[in-house]
Structures are given as structure tokens and as C-alpha cells.
Scaffold this motif. Structure first.
Motif, PDB file in Angstrom:
ATOM      1  N   LEU A 188      59.888   4.658 -12.197  1.00  0.00           N
ATOM      2  CA  LEU A 188      59.461   6.065 -12.156  1.00  0.00           C
ATOM      3  C   LEU A 188      60.471   6.916 -12.924  1.00  0.00           C
ATOM      4  O   LEU A 188      61.675   6.876 -12.630  1.00  0.00           O
ATOM      5  N   THR A 239      44.813   8.532  -8.240  1.00  0.00           N
ATOM      6  CA  THR A 239      44.307   9.695  -8.964  1.00  0.00           C
ATOM      7  C   THR A 239      42.938  10.076  -8.406  1.00  0.00           C
ATOM      8  O   THR A 239      42.356   9.335  -7.606  1.00  0.00           O
ATOM      9  N   VAL A 275      46.864  13.304 -10.537  1.00  0.00           N
ATOM     10  CA  VAL A 275      47.622  12.293  -9.795  1.00  0.00           C
ATOM     11  C   VAL A 275      47.868  12.819  -8.385  1.00  0.00           C
ATOM     12  O   VAL A 275      48.425  13.902  -8.197  1.00  0.00           O
ATOM     13  N   VAL A 305      52.210  11.061 -16.871  1.00  0.00           N
ATOM     14  CA  VAL A 305      51.542  12.047 -16.018  1.00  0.00           C
ATOM     15  C   VAL A 305      51.749  13.420 -16.640  1.00  0.00           C
ATOM     16  O   VAL A 305      52.879  13.897 -16.725  1.00  0.00           O
ATOM     17  N   VAL A 321      49.709   4.718  -9.703  1.00  0.00           N
ATOM     18  CA  VAL A 321      49.440   6.038  -9.133  1.00  0.00           C
ATOM     19  C   VAL A 321      48.040   6.073  -8.525  1.00  0.00           C
ATOM     20  O   VAL A 321      47.159   5.302  -8.915  1.00  0.00           O
ATOM     21  N   CYS A 334      58.022   1.786  -8.348  1.00  0.00           N
ATOM     22  CA  CYS A 334      56.736   2.442  -8.537  1.00  0.00           C
ATOM     23  C   CYS A 334      55.825   1.506  -9.334  1.00  0.00           C
ATOM     24  O   CYS A 334      56.179   1.064 -10.426  1.00  0.00           O
ATOM     25  N   VAL A 363      55.855   4.608 -14.902  1.00  0.00           N
ATOM     26  CA  VAL A 363      55.190   5.899 -14.768  1.00  0.00           C
ATOM     27  C   VAL A 363      56.173   6.984 -15.200  1.00  0.00           C
ATOM     28  O   VAL A 363      57.276   7.085 -14.644  1.00  0.00           O
ATOM     29  N   PHE A 381      51.863   8.319  -5.544  1.00  0.00           N
ATOM     30  CA  PHE A 381      52.491   7.212  -6.276  1.00  0.00           C
ATOM     31  C   PHE A 381      52.494   5.966  -5.393  1.00  0.00           C
ATOM     32  O   PHE A 381      52.691   6.067  -4.182  1.00  0.00           O
TER      33      PHE A 381
END
Lengths: 95, 416
Positions: free
Chosen positions: B356, B221, B206, B37, B219, B216, B231, B209
Motif C-alpha cells: 500500500l 469497490t 474504493v 486509486v 480493494v 494489502c 495499491v 482495502f
């Protein structure tokens, strides 16, 4: 930025020192069960919002008062200025 | 397409019709092994090293704006490895070594120029502190030279040596330090990642999550949901806002740092010079403009612009250090939003949520770290363990008292 001081009127922000989030006024109870964890969160973690933010400014080159300023962190627009003393008293502290 | 002298020659003779876009503009796939991200310098470097060094090519970089639209294109381009603490300098020296080979590695001209960085000192105690710092730098594999007043004068005769308040007593020189073309760094990494199969998806913000049972899995978006095994968030400047979507509060405040460029001058300043009695760093771009900056504005903000008191302070420092610049006109100034961490040191770490990861808190020193930040983050994402040189950059370091406070200022982000 101009900070409209409740006692002194509009003052340039360069007279002040920025001390961070106004939650720093609310120190955790050192006698609490999880005091260490609370103090960690208090000292190190921040909401850091984009938008309305309540923060402490210290009038270092003025009357040395502490102010609670509500300011938009996206536009720098100041919507309210209070004496930190008044804020604390309203919470029943510093009688 | 590979860049070479021959290619330039050939294109010059054939009307420059053979140049192609440097990267694709793909639509997102439904799932990836790794989503990065943030398509800034660090995010693109992460994707590049994931693909090149760790063999993970099913990767997407999601960027809210356009590629390199954040701080990678807003900094003063200074590269140095002159930190002191053992958690810091070996990491920055790793970056320096990667910088030294970056253009060959990415086959892209990032205009890396080792023109040297000179930190001035103005008193005996400051000179002692510099000797100590220089020794620490040498111990971590970097280069450092302590210069006396005459050696500084030889290098930079235009400085105000006999300033009444801040006479120059010497300086610490790192000859391997210098500058690079910041945008080209982002473009080089983007092109290199794209060539190896990484999807760089611009204008894709993003918005949330997917977190199930503490793990995680993808995501949300503005281009729809995307699944991922891992992620990696890499959005310094907006870290608190993005990580809040995953429910995390960070040891970070956002502050603005201003930077400036003057009108173009003939060659004046040979490398990067920093003032030791205030906060000013200045260099000269290849086009001739002086590039300089100073301290952050010291209040929380997400606005990419600063206020006048800091500009005034920087102008005063500049007059005190180089009086000859008194009539140089300012061409433009701008601001960038910084992740200011609680000890002035960044984070490259897992979070408590499985899958994550977080990279941020670069304060205003992220540019020089771009290569090693990308490499170490790629290492963490690929192998699930911290790189040897990034072990100090833990997200939970404040709980155990393991802060890495280079300046010794304590948890006051606007002082770092």
C-alpha cells in the motif's frame, strides 16, 4: 460563517483565527514512557473528519477567548459553541 | 488515433467522422499488478509513466467520479519551479522539464505556455530574500532573474508602482514558468495510459482495502472487489478519508482554496504575476478571462466552496496591485479541497502496510508537480524504492525531525 459566541452573541468568523482540531487542548504527558511518540501524534497527526468536527477558534479581534466549535466540515453548519475554558473545567482542569 | 496537422486537415475535408473516443470504458478485471486509486492528474500521470517508462501495463485507475473531476480541473493552472529547499526544487524542476516536452510525449495539446511568472517584491528585505531564492533556483538547475523596478515596469506597466503602502521595488522572474490547459493535461495522460493498456475505470469508488497480515492484497469497490499486487492511493483532497479505510491517520488537514475567473478582456497581463504584499496570483487565459486566486480559507472543510472574507481580501489585493482592474466583473468562482500537510510539503512514500503506497499532501501546489509526481510515484510503485528526487517526501519524516518546511511555519497546516 457566523459563530454564535457564548458571551458576545453572533459574530462573523473573520474576527476569529482558526487553530485546528480541539484535541490540541489535550497535550500528552511529557513524563510518559512513550512521550516522544505521543507528542508526534499530538503535533502532526489528525483525524481530519468529513462531517462533525470539534475545533478551536480564537477570538483574535474580539474578547480573545478560545472557543470549541462543533461544525460539519461538509456543510459548514455549526451545531455548538462552547468556551474552551468551560470545556477544560468540565474535564477537571484549570480550577 | 494519432493527432497531427495532417489528421486535422484530413478530418476537416471528410466531415470530421474519423475522430474516435480518447479512451475506452472498460469493466474492471478481477486482478491487476497495480491499482491506482484516484483518476486525477497525478493518478493518471502515474499510470501513464508506469506503462510508458517502467513497462507495467496491467494497471487500473479507479476514479470515484468522472475522470479529472477533482483538483486537476479546479486549479489556476500555474506552472513554476521556484522553490528553495533542496528536497523541493530539483523535484519541481524535473516537472518543468517534463512539462516542456509533455505535448510531444503524450501527442496531446495541453496548451502549455511558458509566458513567465513574476513574483513582485515591495521592500528591500523582500528583494534580498528573492535574490536568495533566485540563487537557490539556479543552483537546482532552474532559471531565475532578479528584476529591478524599471525592468518590472517594462514587463508590466499596468502595476501600481507607487502604491503608498506597497511600492514595487522589483521582482523575481522565471521565464520558463507559465500555464497549461489543466483539463487537457488529465485527458492527455488518460489517453496515453489507455493506449498502453491501462484500464481507466470511472464511477468506481474504493470502499475498503483488503489487508491480510499487514499486506494489502486488493480493494473493495462499488463495482466489486479487485485484487492487486500493489495499491497506490493518489486522492489529494480526500487522502485522510481514503487512508482511514486502511487504518492510517495522516499528517494532513483538508482545507478549501478558492479560484476565480473574470469576464473576458483584451490581452492585459502577459504572464503570471503574484503580489508580494498579500496573497494573490493572476494570469490571463487564452480566452481572455483573468484567472486568479489567493489564500486558503484557513478552516478545515470538505465543501468545495469557500466564504466571502477571502474573496474580499483577494479583491483588495487586486486593487492594490493593478488599480485598472477595479471595474472588471467577476464571472465565476469555485473551490477545491486541498490536502494541507503539516510542513507544506507533499508525500510520495510507502506506508507501513505492505503493498500500500501513498501520494498526497500537495497543499495547493499540486498542479505544477503533476508530471514529476506521476513519474516518481510510478518509480516507487514499479521498483519499490523512492525516486532520487522524491526522497524528501517521506510519510514518517516528522518522527525524525526531517520536515521540509519551505515557509518555516511549523505544524500549522492553514499557514502553509
Amino acid at each position: 460563517m457566523i459563530i454564535n459566541h457564548p458571551l458576545l452573541g453572533p459574530r462573523d468568523s473573520s474576527e476569529f483565527y482558526h487553530m485546528g482540531d480541539a484535541v490540541l487542548m489535550d497535550r500528552p504527558d511529557p513524563e510518559a514512557e512513550n512521550a516522544a511518540e505521543q507528542f508526534h501524534d499530538y503535533a502532526y497527526l489528525r483525524d481530519n473528519p468529513a462531517g462533525e468536527y470539534r475545533e478551536l477558534w480564537y477570538h483574535e479581534q474580539g474578547d480573545r477567548s478560545w472557543l470549541v466549535v462543533t461544525r460539519d466540515t461538509l456543510t459548514h453548519e455549526i451545531s455548538s459553541v462552547e468556551l474552551a475554558r468551560e470545556v477544560a473545567r468540565a474535564q477537571g482542569r484549570s480550577k | 488515433m494519432r493527432f497531427s496537422a495532417f489528421k486535422i486537415f484530413k478530418e476537416g475535408l471528410t466531415g470530421n467522422k474519423g475522430w474516435t473516443p480518447h479512451w475506452r470504458e472498460p469493466e474492471p478485471k478481477p486482478s491487476y499488478d497495480v491499482i491506482v486509486v484516484g483518476g486525477g492528474g497525478h493518478g493518471l500521470a502515474t499510470a501513464y509513466y508506469l506503462a510508458k517508462e517502467f513497462g507495467v501495463t496491467n494497471v487500473a485507475v479507479l476514479e470515484k467520479g468522472w475522470l479529472g473531476s477533482g483538483n486537476i480541473g479546479r486549479n489556476t493552472t500555474i506552472i513554476r519551479s521556484n522553490y528553495m529547499l533542496p528536497e523541493n526544487n530539483p523535484f519541481y524542476e524535473m516537472a518543468m522539464k517534463l512539462w516542456e516536452n509533455l505535448e510531444q510525449d503524450t501527442n496531446y495539446n495541453s496548451m502549455f505556455s511558458q509566458r513567465g511568472i513574476l513574483n513582485l517584491c515591495h521592500s528591500d528585505p523582500q528583494r534580498d530574500a528573492m535574490a536568495r531564492r533566485g540563487n537557490a533556483m539556479i543552483l537546482s538547475g532552474a532559471d531565475a532573474e532578479l528584476l529591478n523596478r524599471e525592468q518590472v515596469r517594462e514587463l508590466c506597466p499596468f502595476l501600481s508602482f507607487d502604491n503608498e503602502r506597497f511600492p514595487i521595488t522589483g521582482g523575481l522572474l522565471q521565464r520558463r514558468g507559465g500555464t497549461a490547459r489543466h483539463d487537457a493535461v488529465a485527458w492527455g495522460y488518460a489517453r496515453g495510459a489507455d493506449m498502453r493498456g491501462v484500464d481507466i475505470i470511472q464511477n468506481c469508488e474504493v470502499t475498503g482495502f483488503h489487508i491480510e497480515n499487514g499486506v494489502c492484497t486488493g480493494v473493495d469497490t462499488t463495482k466489486g472487489p479487485i485484487k492487486a499486487n500493489k495499491v497506490g492511493v493518489c486522492v489529494a483532497g480526500s487522502s485522510s478519508r481514503v487512508m482511514a479505510k486502511a487504518g492510517l491517520r495522516l499528517p494532513i488537514e483538508s482545507h478549501v482554496l478558492q479560484a476565480f475567473v473574470s469576464e473576458g478582456l483584451k490581452p492585459t497581463i502577459p504572464g503570471v504575476v503574484t503580489f508580494g504584499a498579500g496573497h494573490l496570483y493572476i494570469s490571463q487565459s487564452d480566452k481572455g478571462g483573468l484567472v486568479f486566486g489567493g489564500d486558503i480559507d484557513k478552516y478545515n472543510t470538505y465543501a468545495q466552496r469557500g466564504n466571502l472574507p477571502v474573496i474580499e481580501h483577494i479583491a483588495e489585493d487586486m486593487r492594490a496591485m493593478i488599480p485598472a482592474l477595479g471595474r472588471v466583473r467577476l464571472l465565476r468562482g469555485w473551490g477545491g479541497v486541498m490536502d494541507m500537510s503539516m510542513d507544506g510539503t507533499p508525500f510520495i512514500d510507502k506506508t507501513h502496510i505492505g503493498g500500500l503506497y501513498f501520494n498526497g499532501g500537495w497543499c495547493y501546489g499540486g498542479f505544477k508537480a503533476t508530471p514529476s509526481s506521476g513519474w516518481c510515484y510510478a518509480h516507487l510503485l514499479a521498483k519499490d524504492e523512492s525516486h532520487e528526487l522524491a526522497k524528501g517526501f517521506r510519510l514518517d519524516r516528522f518522527i525524525g525531525g526531517n520536515m521540509v518546511d519551505e515557509k518555516g511555519q511549523g505544524p500549522q497546516p492553514n499557514l502553509h
